[in-house]
Design an enzyme around this catalytic site. Structure first.
Site, PDB file in Angstrom:
ATOM      1  N   ARG A  46      54.949 -15.481   6.657  1.00  0.00           N
ATOM      2  CA  ARG A  46      53.484 -15.530   6.565  1.00  0.00           C
ATOM      3  C   ARG A  46      52.871 -16.298   7.736  1.00  0.00           C
ATOM      4  O   ARG A  46      53.521 -17.115   8.378  1.00  0.00           O
ATOM      5  CB  ARG A  46      53.035 -16.178   5.256  1.00  0.00           C
ATOM      6  CG  ARG A  46      53.430 -17.638   5.073  1.00  0.00           C
ATOM      7  CD  ARG A  46      52.327 -18.623   5.429  1.00  0.00           C
ATOM      8  NE  ARG A  46      52.807 -19.988   5.453  1.00  0.00           N
ATOM      9  CZ  ARG A  46      53.226 -20.607   6.548  1.00  0.00           C
ATOM     10  NH1 ARG A  46      53.221 -19.996   7.701  1.00  0.00           N
ATOM     11  NH2 ARG A  46      53.647 -21.864   6.507  1.00  0.00           N
TER      12      ARG A  46
ATOM     13  N   HIS B 143      47.841 -27.881   5.308  1.00  0.00           N
ATOM     14  CA  HIS B 143      48.102 -29.169   4.639  1.00  0.00           C
ATOM     15  C   HIS B 143      47.190 -29.380   3.437  1.00  0.00           C
ATOM     16  O   HIS B 143      47.056 -30.500   2.970  1.00  0.00           O
ATOM     17  CB  HIS B 143      48.006 -30.350   5.621  1.00  0.00           C
ATOM     18  CG  HIS B 143      49.225 -30.462   6.481  1.00  0.00           C
ATOM     19  ND1 HIS B 143      50.282 -31.275   6.164  1.00  0.00           N
ATOM     20  CD2 HIS B 143      49.573 -29.805   7.614  1.00  0.00           C
ATOM     21  CE1 HIS B 143      51.224 -31.137   7.093  1.00  0.00           C
ATOM     22  NE2 HIS B 143      50.821 -30.246   7.981  1.00  0.00           N
TER      23      HIS B 143
ATOM     24  N   ASP C  59      47.408 -27.231   0.592  1.00  0.00           N
ATOM     25  CA  ASP C  59      47.951 -26.670  -0.663  1.00  0.00           C
ATOM     26  C   ASP C  59      48.462 -27.767  -1.585  1.00  0.00           C
ATOM     27  O   ASP C  59      48.229 -27.725  -2.798  1.00  0.00           O
ATOM     28  CB  ASP C  59      49.011 -25.572  -0.414  1.00  0.00           C
ATOM     29  CG  ASP C  59      50.201 -26.004   0.418  1.00  0.00           C
ATOM     30  OD1 ASP C  59      50.180 -27.119   0.993  1.00  0.00           O
ATOM     31  OD2 ASP C  59      51.171 -25.220   0.486  1.00  0.00           O
TER      32      ASP C  59
ATOM     33  N   GLY D 283      62.369 -21.709  11.361  1.00  0.00           N
ATOM     34  CA  GLY D 283      61.808 -22.989  11.797  1.00  0.00           C
ATOM     35  C   GLY D 283      60.657 -22.841  12.774  1.00  0.00           C
ATOM     36  O   GLY D 283      60.378 -23.757  13.534  1.00  0.00           O
TER      37      GLY D 283
ATOM     38  N   GLY E 159      57.514 -22.102  11.715  1.00  0.00           N
ATOM     39  CA  GLY E 159      56.263 -22.245  10.968  1.00  0.00           C
ATOM     40  C   GLY E 159      55.774 -20.934  10.379  1.00  0.00           C
ATOM     41  O   GLY E 159      54.628 -20.832   9.946  1.00  0.00           O
TER      42      GLY E 159
ATOM     43  N   SER F 243      60.162 -18.826   7.134  1.00  0.00           N
ATOM     44  CA  SER F 243      61.427 -18.140   6.847  1.00  0.00           C
ATOM     45  C   SER F 243      62.051 -18.728   5.587  1.00  0.00           C
ATOM     46  O   SER F 243      62.790 -18.045   4.879  1.00  0.00           O
ATOM     47  CB  SER F 243      62.380 -18.273   8.035  1.00  0.00           C
ATOM     48  OG  SER F 243      62.823 -19.610   8.193  1.00  0.00           O
TER      49      SER F 243
ATOM     50  N   ASP G  58      53.297 -21.009   0.569  1.00  0.00           N
ATOM     51  CA  ASP G  58      54.252 -20.079   1.177  1.00  0.00           C
ATOM     52  C   ASP G  58      54.879 -19.163   0.135  1.00  0.00           C
ATOM     53  O   ASP G  58      54.890 -17.932   0.287  1.00  0.00           O
ATOM     54  CB  ASP G  58      55.352 -20.848   1.918  1.00  0.00           C
ATOM     55  CG  ASP G  58      54.794 -21.647   3.085  1.00  0.00           C
ATOM     56  OD1 ASP G  58      53.587 -21.531   3.355  1.00  0.00           O
ATOM     57  OD2 ASP G  58      55.570 -22.388   3.711  1.00  0.00           O
TER      58      ASP G  58
ATOM     59  N   TYR H  73      55.956 -34.842   7.046  1.00  0.00           N
ATOM     60  CA  TYR H  73      55.307 -34.016   6.017  1.00  0.00           C
ATOM     61  C   TYR H  73      55.174 -34.785   4.700  1.00  0.00           C
ATOM     62  O   TYR H  73      54.065 -34.909   4.162  1.00  0.00           O
ATOM     63  CB  TYR H  73      56.079 -32.697   5.859  1.00  0.00           C
ATOM     64  CG  TYR H  73      55.432 -31.693   4.943  1.00  0.00           C
ATOM     65  CD1 TYR H  73      54.601 -30.684   5.425  1.00  0.00           C
ATOM     66  CD2 TYR H  73      55.633 -31.751   3.563  1.00  0.00           C
ATOM     67  CE1 TYR H  73      54.010 -29.774   4.584  1.00  0.00           C
ATOM     68  CE2 TYR H  73      55.048 -30.845   2.707  1.00  0.00           C
ATOM     69  CZ  TYR H  73      54.240 -29.849   3.224  1.00  0.00           C
ATOM     70  OH  TYR H  73      53.649 -28.946   2.379  1.00  0.00           O
TER      71      TYR H  73
HETATM   72  P1  ADP Z   1      60.122 -22.153   8.422  1.00  0.00           P
HETATM   73  O1  ADP Z   1      60.058 -21.955   6.943  1.00  0.00           O
HETATM   74  O2  ADP Z   1      58.788 -22.406   9.027  1.00  0.00           O
HETATM   75  O3  ADP Z   1      60.833 -21.061   9.151  1.00  0.00           O
HETATM   76  P2  ADP Z   1      61.759 -24.355   7.594  1.00  0.00           P
HETATM   77  O4  ADP Z   1      62.323 -25.527   8.333  1.00  0.00           O
HETATM   78  O5  ADP Z   1      60.919 -24.610   6.391  1.00  0.00           O
HETATM   79  O6  ADP Z   1      60.961 -23.475   8.680  1.00  0.00           O
HETATM   80  O7  ADP Z   1      62.931 -23.400   7.116  1.00  0.00           O
HETATM   81  C1  ADP Z   1      63.908 -22.973   8.024  1.00  0.00           C
HETATM   82  C2  ADP Z   1      65.284 -23.085   7.378  1.00  0.00           C
HETATM   83  O8  ADP Z   1      65.420 -22.101   6.327  1.00  0.00           O
HETATM   84  C3  ADP Z   1      66.402 -22.773   8.343  1.00  0.00           C
HETATM   85  O9  ADP Z   1      66.763 -23.916   9.095  1.00  0.00           O
HETATM   86  C4  ADP Z   1      67.509 -22.345   7.391  1.00  0.00           C
HETATM   87  O10 ADP Z   1      68.141 -23.461   6.806  1.00  0.00           O
HETATM   88  C5  ADP Z   1      66.744 -21.612   6.286  1.00  0.00           C
HETATM   89  N1  ADP Z   1      66.704 -20.154   6.539  1.00  0.00           N
HETATM   90  C6  ADP Z   1      65.627 -19.386   6.756  1.00  0.00           C
HETATM   91  N2  ADP Z   1      65.970 -18.090   6.949  1.00  0.00           N
HETATM   92  C7  ADP Z   1      67.315 -18.028   6.847  1.00  0.00           C
HETATM   93  C8  ADP Z   1      68.289 -16.973   6.952  1.00  0.00           C
HETATM   94  N3  ADP Z   1      67.961 -15.718   7.231  1.00  0.00           N
HETATM   95  N4  ADP Z   1      69.592 -17.309   6.766  1.00  0.00           N
HETATM   96  C9  ADP Z   1      69.948 -18.581   6.495  1.00  0.00           C
HETATM   97  N5  ADP Z   1      69.086 -19.614   6.394  1.00  0.00           N
HETATM   98  C10 ADP Z   1      67.786 -19.350   6.580  1.00  0.00           C
HETATM   99 MG    MG Z   2      59.435 -23.451   5.510  1.00  0.00          MG
END
Ligand code: ADP
Ligand code: MG
Length: 391
Positions: free
Chosen positions: A38, A45, A47, A133, A135, A138, A183, A233
């Protein structure tokens, strides 16, 4: 143009996931699901302060395929970017799951642990075209994709708002990230061509049509992530709660600008006061942006984008030099209505409203002047999580 990223698409990702599953586990998967990332158009900040947020889902998704394996083990392979496999025991009443290593598997384990009902041993493959990572969430995408495939495998549909709350709880308990609900909510409930105005107090939401005509939502990834200490955070969250407590409110959602005077009268800590000011204004801006977007008043939306960025940078202090530089480069450039950082901050992405005919010129300007290596994509508001049919 180089530096442009395009979504792989769920069909191609699904094929890739099925092929990897067959190679690794020697059979075809029984079920598949995907969930998007998204971008937030307004309300960062807020939510966790029960405010309003206005995110859109992206065409970039996490796809999970899987099958029961008749054992008590869960074997999960994250292919592609990470290329790692994790194994853990399916939880039982006597042996609940606990967080551990590898860190990424905690997002999966947290969801398995919070799924309402029994989860039997399964094999799964995860593929994704979302940068991790950056933002773009993921993490929520992974959580909700895993939850959705568990719904398929266990034959149990969960109410979508409850599903978002359980995925949020998973992120709190396993990776230990005290995130708000935005999210997981938008990743679960988004609709194509719409933004989602989420009331994070009532947990009700309104789909706002995004029909920006000849205007594009451009996302620029700074491709930096400042690790800092990881405590920023939770610290921001605690400062906002401190302000609410001082005002005798459950959260800053109920506060107004007048309450800032009251906080001053109480000799409130300067940083706590700054956070409160951001939250109060940002919640108001989110409602205004939703209205202005519906009325196609893009000049007004753009103005509020800049105000929001300024507030996130100076009051909330969650921006960074790279995000500030990107917004500065975009300010006043031809065809740009407004730009702001999006998401938790300290790196990640900027979102901007730009006339379609000016997007290429803007990209060139950024490539020439930004000190880092940016990537770009035009964001088409996309569908939320869904099961995928496998032939
Ligand atoms: P964002 O949500 O903004 O991408 P976050 O730090 O909150 O950043 O989340 C990222 C973390 O989520 C990654 O470091 C990993 O641990 C996990 N992650 C996300 N997508 C995957 C994936 N496809 N496979 C494994 N881990 C994932
Ligand atoms: Mg995240």
């Amino acid at each position: 143009m180089t530096n442009e990223v395009t979504a792989v698409g769920d069909a191609a990702l699904l094929r890739r996931a099925c092929d990897t599953f067959a190679t690794r586990f020697g059979r075809a998967p029984a079920a598949a699901a995907c969930a998007p990332g998204r971008a937030n158009l307004m309300g960062d900040h807020v939510d966790y302060c029960e405010g309003f947020v206005l995110p859109v889902a992206l065409p970039f998704v996490t796809v999970v395929v899987g099958s029961h394996n008749g054992t008590g083990q869960c074997n999960v392979l994250s292919a592609g970017q990470l290329s790692q496999e994790a194994s853990f025991s399916a939880p039982t009443p006597d042996a609940p799951l606990r967080p551990g290593e590898p860190a990424w598997a905690n997002y999966v384990k947290g969801v398995v642990a919070n799924f309402p009902g029994r989860v039997r041993g399964f094999d799964a493959v995860i593929v994704s075209d979302l940068p991790m990572g950056s933002g773009l969430s993921s993490s929520a995408s992974l959580e909700v994709a895993v939850f959705t495939i568990l719904e398929e495998l266990e034959g149990k549909k969960v109410d979508p708002v409850q599903k978002a709350k359980l995925c949020q709880k998973a992120e709190h308990e396993f990776p230990g990230m005290p995130c708000g609900i935005m999210d997981q909510y938008v990743v679960t409930l988004a609709r194509k061509d719409h933004a989602l105005l989420i009331d994070c107090r009532s947990l009700e939401a309104k789909h706002i049509p995004v029909n920006t005509g000849d205007t594009a939502i451009l996302v620029v990834n700074s491709n930096v992530k400042h690790q800092l200490t990881g405590s920023e955070y939770p610290q921001r969250r605690a400062q906002c709660q401190e302000a609410a407590d001082k005002l005798g409110l459950p959260s800053l959602r109920g506060a107004t600008r007048k309450d800032l005077e009251e906080l001053k009268r109480q000799n409130c800590d300067k940083l706590v006061l700054m956070r409160a000011e951001h939250i109060i204004d940002e919640i108001h801006r989110t409602e205004q942006v939703a209205k202005s977007l519906a009325q196609m008043d893009l000049d007004r939306v753009g103005e509020m984008f800049y105000q929001s960025h300024e507030s996130l940078s100076t009051l909330m202090q969650v921006s960074c030099p790279e995000l500030d530089q990107l917004v500065d480069i975009m300010r006043g450039a031809p065809g740009v209505y407004g730009a702001r950082m999006t998401g938790g901050g300290f790196g990640g992405c900027v979102v901007a409203l730009v006339k379609k005919g000016d997007v290429e010129g803007l990209k060139s300007k950024i490539l020439k002047n930004y000190k880092g290596s940016p990537t770009f994509f035009v964001c088409e508001p996309s569908e939320g999580a869904r099961a995928l049919p496998i032939k």
